[in-house]
Design an enzyme around this catalytic site. Structure first.
Site, PDB file in Angstrom:
ATOM      1  N   CYS A 165       0.880  -1.187   0.000  1.00 56.32           N
ATOM      2  CA  CYS A 165       0.000   0.000   0.000  1.00 56.32           C
ATOM      3  C   CYS A 165       0.908   1.225   0.000  1.00 56.32           C
ATOM      4  O   CYS A 165       0.996   1.950   0.996  1.00 56.32           O
ATOM      5  CB  CYS A 165      -0.923  -0.003   1.214  1.00 56.32           C
ATOM      6  SG  CYS A 165      -1.850  -1.540   1.446  1.00 56.32           S
ATOM      7  N   GLY A 184       4.459   7.015  -1.571  1.00 52.78           N
ATOM      8  CA  GLY A 184       5.813   6.567  -1.847  1.00 52.78           C
ATOM      9  C   GLY A 184       6.855   6.923  -0.806  1.00 52.78           C
ATOM     10  O   GLY A 184       8.031   6.611  -0.982  1.00 52.78           O
ATOM     11  N   ASP A 205       0.080  -0.070  -5.429  1.00 50.13           N
ATOM     12  CA  ASP A 205      -1.123   0.529  -4.889  1.00 50.13           C
ATOM     13  C   ASP A 205      -2.255   0.264  -5.866  1.00 50.13           C
ATOM     14  O   ASP A 205      -2.027  -0.056  -7.042  1.00 50.13           O
ATOM     15  CB  ASP A 205      -0.963   2.024  -4.632  1.00 50.13           C
ATOM     16  CG  ASP A 205      -1.708   2.455  -3.370  1.00 50.13           C
ATOM     17  OD1 ASP A 205      -1.051   2.705  -2.341  1.00 50.13           O
ATOM     18  OD2 ASP A 205      -2.956   2.526  -3.414  1.00 50.13           O
ATOM     19  N   ASP A 253      -4.144  -4.293  -6.738  1.00 50.17           N
ATOM     20  CA  ASP A 253      -4.865  -4.412  -5.480  1.00 50.17           C
ATOM     21  C   ASP A 253      -4.009  -5.247  -4.538  1.00 50.17           C
ATOM     22  O   ASP A 253      -3.658  -6.390  -4.848  1.00 50.17           O
ATOM     23  CB  ASP A 253      -6.212  -5.092  -5.738  1.00 50.17           C
ATOM     24  CG  ASP A 253      -7.125  -5.096  -4.516  1.00 50.17           C
ATOM     25  OD1 ASP A 253      -6.600  -5.173  -3.377  1.00 50.17           O
ATOM     26  OD2 ASP A 253      -8.355  -5.038  -4.692  1.00 50.17           O
ATOM     27  N   ASP A 300       1.378  -1.170   5.127  1.00 55.16           N
ATOM     28  CA  ASP A 300       0.999   0.073   5.800  1.00 55.16           C
ATOM     29  C   ASP A 300      -0.444   0.342   5.390  1.00 55.16           C
ATOM     30  O   ASP A 300      -0.714   1.053   4.434  1.00 55.16           O
ATOM     31  CB  ASP A 300       1.935   1.203   5.374  1.00 55.16           C
ATOM     32  CG  ASP A 300       1.661   2.491   6.113  1.00 55.16           C
ATOM     33  OD1 ASP A 300       1.523   2.443   7.345  1.00 55.16           O
ATOM     34  OD2 ASP A 300       1.566   3.546   5.457  1.00 55.16           O
ATOM     35  N   CYS A 330      -1.830   3.904  11.192  1.00 53.10           N
ATOM     36  CA  CYS A 330      -1.709   5.152  11.946  1.00 53.10           C
ATOM     37  C   CYS A 330      -2.981   5.384  12.764  1.00 53.10           C
ATOM     38  O   CYS A 330      -3.719   6.349  12.569  1.00 53.10           O
ATOM     39  CB  CYS A 330      -1.416   6.339  11.027  1.00 53.10           C
ATOM     40  SG  CYS A 330      -2.636   6.602   9.732  1.00 53.10           S
TER      41      CYS A 330
END
Length: 393
Positions: free
Chosen positions: A215, A219, A236, A262, A279, A332
């Site tokens: 993911c 970048g 991505d 995907d 991530d 996150c």
């Protein structure tokens, strides 16, 4: 004559400042109306409005502070003004009241400046209401009915974080995310939050390793991984997002292979990667300071929906690992549904995968889930887990 001339110059300067103050607040009110009623995103709308304005640089910074700060703190601001608001406010009056209350309660703007300039920025009959209410706000003691109102978050987010972190850590994290985000820059000039840089270090890639970043957009982590000397494949789902990866790769001169795919179905041969980074898309509780309106847009069902996606992504990433390889899963956020429960579900389905210890350093060890709270050092909030493929598949 010189005294009179000096006084005239000072008067003109004061008038200029007053006009700039009114125009700044008028622009902020217009922005708030479009964010609240038109569904505009603050970080996309405001730069465009400022670029079209004739405001000075310092006034543009003030508008940014007003719009971002008021958007974050709108629940607290609404509580402050609703105590004295006797009738339903139209969009302009509501925006002006929020901006005025933000100045009074959170910026420490002198009451006469906050009230007078904000009232002057309002057009039409709403001025009387704004003037009367803000003067009451400036004089009245401040109390809040709940921590959600005081910290200006939806109650469900406060409850979610308290359940995951405990009350003290949750409130400290929520407090920290009401402060402006810090800017950190890598040695190569790429602007990237310190938490994201720590995730890259946790992957522990080195020369000769094959690393898949499932993911990868925009970048930042992929180019950080490439700096280790590893061969990085950065995928991505959308071509538009991969174009962001390509742009950063070209700007930094990184050795990265971009891929439109995907992440749940990567077109990469199984058991070919030494390291995999997932991530994953998440609810984003840990990065709320960077997106002032995100706390009002996240839906209560989002963590569960995104956790399902995260399980799929981590499962796909594990299929790419060589025996002995390591997958780093990061989000996150710091709720219980994402992170801990995702790891538990994956481990239950994979007898040949073990959860590695949390790396030494900045990460808090919470039962082998690494956690970085924004209250610790001002970075974004982050959770990580390192999954080790122990045997053949």
């Amino acid at each position: 004559m010189s005294v009179l001339a000096d006084r005239a110059t000072a008067d003109r300067a004061e008038q200029t400042e007053q006009k700039a103050g009114v125009e700044s607040r008028r622009l902020a009110i217009a922005a708030m109306m479009r964010i609240e009623s038109g569904g505009a995103y603050a970080n996309l709308l405001l730069p465009d409005l400022l670029a079209k304005s004739t405001l000075r640089a310092e006034d543009r910074r003030f508008v940014t502070q007003l719009v971002y700060g008021t958007t974050r703190m709108k629940r607290a601001c609404d509580h402050l003004v609703d105590r004295f608001l006797l009738t339903k406010a139209d969009d302009q009056v509501r925006a002006a009241l929020r901006i005025g209350a933000f100045q009074l309660a959170f910026l420490g703007t002198p009451p006469h400046a906050a009230v007078d300039a904000t009232v002057s920025a309002v057009t039409g009959g709403g001025r009387k209401v704004v003037n009367a209410v803000l003067r009451r706000v400036a004089e009245a003691p401040v109390t809040y009915p709940s921590e959600g109102a005081r910290l200006s978050y939806p109650d469900w987010i406060v409850s979610e974080l308290e359940a995951a972190l405990g009350r003290d850590d949750a409130l400290a994290a929520l407090e920290a995310m009401n402060l402006p985000a810090k800017t950190t820059t890598r040695d190569d000039g790429y602007v990237q939050d310190a938490a994201s840089q720590l995730v890259v270090a946790t992957v522990d890639a080195g020369p000769g390793d094959v690393v898949v970043d499932l993911c990868a957009a925009p970048g930042g982590k992929a180019t950080g991984l490439a700096a280790s000397g590893a061969t990085v494949i950065a995928g991505d789902r959308k071509r538009s997002r991969v174009s962001l990866v390509v742009a950063n790769v070209e700007r930094l001169g990184s050795e990265v292979v971009p891929l439109v795919a995907d992440g749940r179905f990567p077109p990469i041969a199984p058991r070919t990667a030494d390291r995999v980074l997932v991530d994953a898309p998440c609810s984003g509780f840990g990065s709320l300071r960077r997106r002032p309106d995100a706390r009002w847009r996240i839906e209560p069902e989002a963590p569960q929906r995104l956790a399902e996606l995260q399980v799929e992504l981590v499962t796909a990433g594990l299929s790419l690992l060589k025996p002995g390889g390591i997958l780093t899963y990061s989000v996150c956020t710091f709720g219980a549904i994402e992170g801990r429960q995702v790891v538990d579900r994956v481990l239950a389905d994979h007898a040949d995968v073990e959860l590695l210890p949390v790396p030494d350093g900045a990460w808090q060890d919470r039962d082998a889930i690494g956690m970085l709270l924004p209250s610790a050092d001002g970075s974004d909030g982050m959770m990580i887990a390192r999954l080790h493929l122990t045997g053949s598949r």
